[in-house]
Design a protein around this motif. Structure first.
Motif, PDB file in Angstrom:
ATOM      1  N   ILE A 147      41.213  39.045  32.545  1.00  0.00           N
ATOM      2  CA  ILE A 147      40.631  38.480  33.751  1.00  0.00           C
ATOM      3  C   ILE A 147      39.905  39.536  34.568  1.00  0.00           C
ATOM      4  O   ILE A 147      40.168  40.727  34.452  1.00  0.00           O
ATOM      5  CB  ILE A 147      41.688  37.745  34.606  1.00  0.00           C
ATOM      6  CG1 ILE A 147      42.761  38.697  35.093  1.00  0.00           C
ATOM      7  CG2 ILE A 147      42.284  36.595  33.837  1.00  0.00           C
ATOM      8  CD1 ILE A 147      43.738  38.070  36.055  1.00  0.00           C
ATOM      9  N   SER A 207      45.670  41.328  30.383  1.00  0.00           N
ATOM     10  CA  SER A 207      44.872  40.099  30.437  1.00  0.00           C
ATOM     11  C   SER A 207      43.403  40.475  30.322  1.00  0.00           C
ATOM     12  O   SER A 207      43.055  41.648  30.318  1.00  0.00           O
ATOM     13  CB  SER A 207      45.116  39.361  31.757  1.00  0.00           C
ATOM     14  OG  SER A 207      44.430  40.009  32.819  1.00  0.00           O
ATOM     15  N   ASP A 248      40.757  33.209  38.504  1.00  0.00           N
ATOM     16  CA  ASP A 248      41.356  32.796  37.231  1.00  0.00           C
ATOM     17  C   ASP A 248      42.871  32.640  37.366  1.00  0.00           C
ATOM     18  O   ASP A 248      43.469  31.765  36.739  1.00  0.00           O
ATOM     19  CB  ASP A 248      41.068  33.815  36.126  1.00  0.00           C
ATOM     20  CG  ASP A 248      39.596  33.867  35.747  1.00  0.00           C
ATOM     21  OD1 ASP A 248      38.891  32.854  35.945  1.00  0.00           O
ATOM     22  OD2 ASP A 248      39.147  34.918  35.265  1.00  0.00           O
ATOM     23  N   GLU A 258      47.208  25.016  36.627  1.00  0.00           N
ATOM     24  CA  GLU A 258      47.349  24.389  35.314  1.00  0.00           C
ATOM     25  C   GLU A 258      48.788  24.456  34.813  1.00  0.00           C
ATOM     26  O   GLU A 258      49.255  23.535  34.146  1.00  0.00           O
ATOM     27  CB  GLU A 258      46.431  25.075  34.297  1.00  0.00           C
ATOM     28  CG  GLU A 258      44.961  24.815  34.525  1.00  0.00           C
ATOM     29  CD  GLU A 258      44.065  25.722  33.689  1.00  0.00           C
ATOM     30  OE1 GLU A 258      44.565  26.399  32.761  1.00  0.00           O
ATOM     31  OE2 GLU A 258      42.850  25.756  33.974  1.00  0.00           O
ATOM     32  N   ASN A 306      48.676  33.301  30.885  1.00  0.00           N
ATOM     33  CA  ASN A 306      49.790  32.351  30.996  1.00  0.00           C
ATOM     34  C   ASN A 306      51.121  33.050  30.739  1.00  0.00           C
ATOM     35  O   ASN A 306      52.087  32.847  31.489  1.00  0.00           O
ATOM     36  CB  ASN A 306      49.627  31.212  29.991  1.00  0.00           C
ATOM     37  CG  ASN A 306      48.659  30.154  30.422  1.00  0.00           C
ATOM     38  OD1 ASN A 306      47.718  30.425  31.161  1.00  0.00           O
ATOM     39  ND2 ASN A 306      48.857  28.951  29.951  1.00  0.00           N
ATOM     40  N   GLU A 342      42.731  34.917  25.540  1.00  0.00           N
ATOM     41  CA  GLU A 342      42.772  35.545  26.860  1.00  0.00           C
ATOM     42  C   GLU A 342      43.601  34.703  27.820  1.00  0.00           C
ATOM     43  O   GLU A 342      44.363  35.217  28.621  1.00  0.00           O
ATOM     44  CB  GLU A 342      41.362  35.732  27.445  1.00  0.00           C
ATOM     45  CG  GLU A 342      40.411  36.532  26.604  1.00  0.00           C
ATOM     46  CD  GLU A 342      39.689  35.697  25.561  1.00  0.00           C
ATOM     47  OE1 GLU A 342      39.420  34.498  25.772  1.00  0.00           O
ATOM     48  OE2 GLU A 342      39.399  36.254  24.498  1.00  0.00           O
ATOM     49  N   LYS A 343      43.435  33.399  27.747  1.00  0.00           N
ATOM     50  CA  LYS A 343      44.174  32.478  28.609  1.00  0.00           C
ATOM     51  C   LYS A 343      45.659  32.521  28.261  1.00  0.00           C
ATOM     52  O   LYS A 343      46.507  32.475  29.155  1.00  0.00           O
ATOM     53  CB  LYS A 343      43.603  31.070  28.434  1.00  0.00           C
ATOM     54  CG  LYS A 343      44.060  30.109  29.467  1.00  0.00           C
ATOM     55  CD  LYS A 343      43.382  30.400  30.773  1.00  0.00           C
ATOM     56  CE  LYS A 343      43.474  29.191  31.655  1.00  0.00           C
ATOM     57  NZ  LYS A 343      42.906  29.403  32.949  1.00  0.00           N
ATOM     58  N   ASP A 366      43.578  29.307  39.240  1.00  0.00           N
ATOM     59  CA  ASP A 366      43.321  28.189  38.336  1.00  0.00           C
ATOM     60  C   ASP A 366      44.445  28.047  37.311  1.00  0.00           C
ATOM     61  O   ASP A 366      44.923  26.940  37.040  1.00  0.00           O
ATOM     62  CB  ASP A 366      41.986  28.372  37.604  1.00  0.00           C
ATOM     63  CG  ASP A 366      40.780  28.278  38.535  1.00  0.00           C
ATOM     64  OD1 ASP A 366      40.924  27.764  39.667  1.00  0.00           O
ATOM     65  OD2 ASP A 366      39.695  28.744  38.125  1.00  0.00           O
ATOM     66  N   THR A 367      44.887  29.164  36.761  1.00  0.00           N
ATOM     67  CA  THR A 367      45.943  29.148  35.753  1.00  0.00           C
ATOM     68  C   THR A 367      47.261  28.695  36.358  1.00  0.00           C
ATOM     69  O   THR A 367      48.007  27.918  35.744  1.00  0.00           O
ATOM     70  CB  THR A 367      46.083  30.540  35.096  1.00  0.00           C
ATOM     71  OG1 THR A 367      44.823  30.880  34.500  1.00  0.00           O
ATOM     72  CG2 THR A 367      47.160  30.549  34.032  1.00  0.00           C
TER      73      THR A 367
END
Length: 159
Positions: free
Chosen positions: A50, A48, A63, A70, A8, A3-4, A66-67
């Motif tokens: 999310i 996604s 989310d 990152e 991304n 999922e991440k 946060d992504t």
């Protein structure tokens, strides 16, 4: 986590292929939402995984923020500035897009959303998103992209 990886890759695709003025956080969040919304209408699932909620300027997901943080310095660069409205964030590509977790269909959806909205002013984009599902009538913090909030008859992009 798959999922991440999808989120991304969605972010990296949009930032790398954006050719409008400035890709702000608000605009990026709305573009991600529109792609997920169109996918939900077409395929009964988002690209996604999310969760979006109705927030100050429409659909929002922590989310995403946060992504973005990152990814900053690797796939993308987050730049900040000040305006009369406060701090803003905008994004630029830091590398060539590779996006291995996105299917051809998902990349095509993102491309259509970009083509439709990359030159739209952020304020107009927010208004468009609100109008699609009559978000004025939805309470703040309500989860979005569920059967009860999506007006499938109102498409965000021409298909």
């Amino acid at each position: 986590m798959p999922e991440k990886a999808k989120l991304n890759d969605m972010i990296e695709y949009l930032v790398s292929n954006f050719s409008g003025n400035a890709l702000t956080r608000t605009k990026l969040v709305k573009l991600l939402y529109l792609a997920d919304r169109e996918s939900y209408i077409d395929r009964d699932r988002q690209i996604s995984n999310i969760k979006y909620i109705k927030y100050h300027y429409g659909p929002y997901s922590e989310d995403i923020v946060d992504t973005l943080q990152e990814m900053d310095g690797d796939e993308i660069r987050e730049l900040s500035g000040r305006s009369k409205n406060g701090t803003y964030y905008r994004y630029e590509a830091n590398s060539d897009y590779e996006g291995s977790s996105l299917t051809r269909e998902e990349r095509a959806m993102l491309k259509r959303v970009l083509r439709e909205y990359e030159n739209t002013q952020t304020k107009q984009l927010v208004e468009t998103v609100y109008d699609l599902d009559d978000l004025d009538s939805v309470d703040k913090y309500t989860p979005l992209l569920q059967d009860t909030t999506v007006n499938a008859g109102r498409r965000a992009i021409n298909v």
